[in-house]
Design a protein around this motif. Structure first.
Motif, PDB file in Angstrom:
ATOM      1  N   GLY A 116       0.817  -1.204   0.000  1.00 31.69           N
ATOM      2  CA  GLY A 116       0.000   0.000   0.000  1.00 31.69           C
ATOM      3  C   GLY A 116       0.850   1.252   0.000  1.00 31.69           C
ATOM      4  O   GLY A 116       2.061   1.199   0.208  1.00 31.69           O
ATOM      5  N   ALA A 117       0.215   2.386  -0.237  1.00 27.12           N
ATOM      6  CA  ALA A 117       0.882   3.690  -0.237  1.00 27.12           C
ATOM      7  C   ALA A 117       0.544   4.415   1.070  1.00 27.12           C
ATOM      8  O   ALA A 117      -0.574   4.316   1.573  1.00 27.12           O
ATOM      9  N   VAL A 118       1.519   5.164   1.604  1.00 25.58           N
ATOM     10  CA  VAL A 118       1.356   5.830   2.892  1.00 25.58           C
ATOM     11  C   VAL A 118       1.449   7.340   2.712  1.00 25.58           C
ATOM     12  O   VAL A 118       2.366   7.845   2.052  1.00 25.58           O
ATOM     13  N   LEU A 119       0.504   8.052   3.324  1.00 22.55           N
ATOM     14  CA  LEU A 119       0.561   9.510   3.440  1.00 22.55           C
ATOM     15  C   LEU A 119       0.689   9.826   4.925  1.00 22.55           C
ATOM     16  O   LEU A 119       0.039   9.189   5.755  1.00 22.55           O
ATOM     17  N   GLN A 120       1.521  10.802   5.258  1.00 24.51           N
ATOM     18  CA  GLN A 120       1.834  11.083   6.659  1.00 24.51           C
ATOM     19  C   GLN A 120       1.861  12.580   6.911  1.00 24.51           C
ATOM     20  O   GLN A 120       2.272  13.358   6.051  1.00 24.51           O
ATOM     21  N   ALA A 121       1.443  12.985   8.096  1.00 21.90           N
ATOM     22  CA  ALA A 121       1.564  14.383   8.532  1.00 21.90           C
ATOM     23  C   ALA A 121       1.737  14.366  10.041  1.00 21.90           C
ATOM     24  O   ALA A 121       1.244  13.472  10.730  1.00 21.90           O
TER      25      ALA A 121
END
Length: 139
Positions: free
Chosen positions: A65-70
């Motif tokens: 899967g692809a991860v987006l982070q903040a």
């Protein structure tokens, strides 16, 4: 058959690259992106209709899967900081397979039970991971 097929335990290791938006101020927001792979283990069928005759085999293949982070680091004192981090893992499609499914056949006098084959299914897994931490800058 009901709404539940089985259970599994899973671990999704995450690898991200992070870009810090500001320097060494009191607040340090950051963003990131990366990849993850869901690894499932200890998968087993729990549905009583499917386990009445025998225990079918259940397997779940790894799901990338692809991860987006903040996140945000807040300096509390000198090198000590608090962190709030949020990661969303998208596009993670788990493929499960249940083999050797046998069911009782009370309406068929010649057969006690029948193997009905293999079932395959796809499940989208999109976890949201929220973490809070305390840390120390050592750089």
């Amino acid at each position: 058959l009901g709404s539940e097929l089985g259970e599994a335990k899973a671990v999704p290791p995450v690898l991200t690259l992070v870009y810090q938006l500001t320097g060494d101020g009191l607040l340090r927001p950051y963003v990131g992106a990366g990849v993850s792979v869901l690894f499932a283990y200890d998968a087993h069928v729990t549905n009583p209709m499917l386990t009445a005759v025998g225990q079918p085999e259940m397997s779940i293949s790894p799901a990338p899967g692809a991860v987006l982070q903040a996140g945000l680091d807040v300096r509390l004192w000198k090198a000590v900081y608090a962190r709030l981090d949020v990661k969303f893992i998208a596009l993670m499609k788990a493929r499960a397979e249940v083999r050797h499914i046998q069911v009782e056949t009370p309406g068929l006098p010649l057969f006690d039970n029948v193997e009905v084959g293999t079932a395959k299914m796809n499940i989208w897994v999109n976890p949201l991971i929220v973490q809070a931490a305390l840390g120390v800058d050592i750089w």
